[in-house]
Design an enzyme around this catalytic site. Structure first.
Site, short mmCIF file in Angstrom:
data_model
loop_
_atom_site.label_atom_id
_atom_site.label_comp_id
_atom_site.label_asym_id
_atom_site.label_seq_id
_atom_site.Cartn_x
_atom_site.Cartn_y
_atom_site.Cartn_z
N ASP A 1 91.25 -19.84 -82.72
CA ASP A 1 92.59 -19.34 -82.46
C ASP A 1 93.20 -18.94 -83.80
OD1 ASP A 1 94.59 -19.75 -79.82
OD2 ASP A 1 95.65 -19.49 -81.72
N ASP B 1 91.49 -14.94 -86.87
CA ASP B 1 92.33 -13.81 -86.48
C ASP B 1 91.39 -12.68 -86.08
OD1 ASP B 1 93.92 -11.56 -86.28
OD2 ASP B 1 94.96 -11.88 -88.19
N TYR C 1 100.25 -3.10 -73.41
CA TYR C 1 99.39 -4.16 -72.90
C TYR C 1 98.48 -3.63 -71.79
CZ TYR C 1 98.15 -8.89 -71.27
OH TYR C 1 97.48 -10.04 -70.92
N LYS D 1 94.42 -3.61 -71.84
CA LYS D 1 93.62 -4.30 -70.85
C LYS D 1 92.74 -3.34 -70.04
CE LYS D 1 94.73 -8.63 -71.55
NZ LYS D 1 93.72 -9.59 -72.03
N ALA E 1 98.92 -16.59 -64.80
CA ALA E 1 98.41 -17.97 -64.94
C ALA E 1 99.40 -18.69 -65.85
CB ALA E 1 97.01 -17.97 -65.52
#
Length: 261
Positions: free
Chosen positions: A50, A77, A169, A173, A202
């Site tokens: 992460d 990163d 976004y 995606k 989620a």
């Protein structure tokens, strides 16, 4: 959470026993953290990564109490090619091989296109799409030489359907979906399968902080079960795609939602 019935958390069945996995964006909250736990429950050795080093180390420590010797961590990163290379080299060095990669790193945000800056657009694309590309490329180079493996990417229903304020976004995606399909064709000769999951909502604590009550209500109402998903419900599908139960599946984007279109 609403709905007619609460989901049941199934125990592990050893589906990933003896496998080594790298999972990005896995510092505890959300799909990445849930996937790490589920992989460990299924018998895998896991290297979690992460960009948030402190949270990552805290989660590694928590998991290690239950799964001693099976989990390690390394901050990474995914916008930095050198860091990506170091992460994947560490997986082989520490665990001997690389069998599974879950590309979960992504960055969202809300901005109307007319007001969106180049920096906003570029940052979301660099983490979400380019980061998935960098990690997929690194994984394929190792898996090509070792004789196989599995890559699972995290896409989103907004890669299929429109949502105001999500142009960057959604574009990222949708790119992850296309990358998954193309990579799958190229990787087949190496014995590598590449698939993706496409969740909608989620919910986890960090997401609650940046999601308005109005948007949460709207997105929840769209779902057939009348509730948002638990992160581990998405993780269960990732386990399936990473396991031998999906041995003939590649190039697929699996919806974990009723919002395919």
């Amino acid at each position: 959470m609403t709905g007619v019935e609460s989901p049941v958390y199934e125990p592990g069945h050893g589906l990933l026993k003896g496998r080594t996995a790298v999972i990005t964006a896995a510092a505890g909250a959300g799909i990445g953290g849930a996937t790490a736990r589920r992989f460990l429950e299924e018998g895998a050795r896991v290297l979690i990564s992460d960009a948030h080093a402190r949270r990552l180390k805290e989660y590694e420590t928590a998991l290690a109490r239950e799964f001693r010797g099976a989990v390690t961590s390394m901050a990474c990163d995914v916008t930095d090619e050198a860091q990506v290379g170091t992460l994947f080299d560490a997986a082989v060095r520490d665990h001997g091989r690389l069998d599974i990669v879950v590309n979960n790193a992504g960055l969202g945000g809300t901005s109307q296109l007319v007001d969106m800056t180049d920096d906003q657009w570029t940052r979301v694309l660099d983490v979400t799409l380019n980061g998935t590309f960098r990690c997929t490329r690194a994984a394929l180079r190792l898996m090509r030489d070792s004789g196989g493996g599995v890559i699972v990417n995290n896409a989103s229903v907004v890669g299929w359907r429109a949502q105001a304020g999500q142009a960057h976004y959604a574009a990222a995606k949708a790119g992850v979906m296309a990358l998954t399909r193309c990579a799958a064709l190229e990787a087949a000769e190496y014995g590598v399968r590449v698939n993706a999951v496409s969740p909608s909502l989620a919910m986890h604590p960090h997401l609650v902080k940046v999601t308005s009550a109005e948007l949460l209500e709207e997105l929840t109402a769209r779902e057939a079960f009348g509730r948002y998903a638990q992160p581990w419900e998405v993780a269960n599908v990732i386990v399936f795609l990473a396991s031998g139960y999906s041995s003939y599946m590649t190039g697929e984007v699996v919806a974990v939602s009723s919002q395919h279109a």
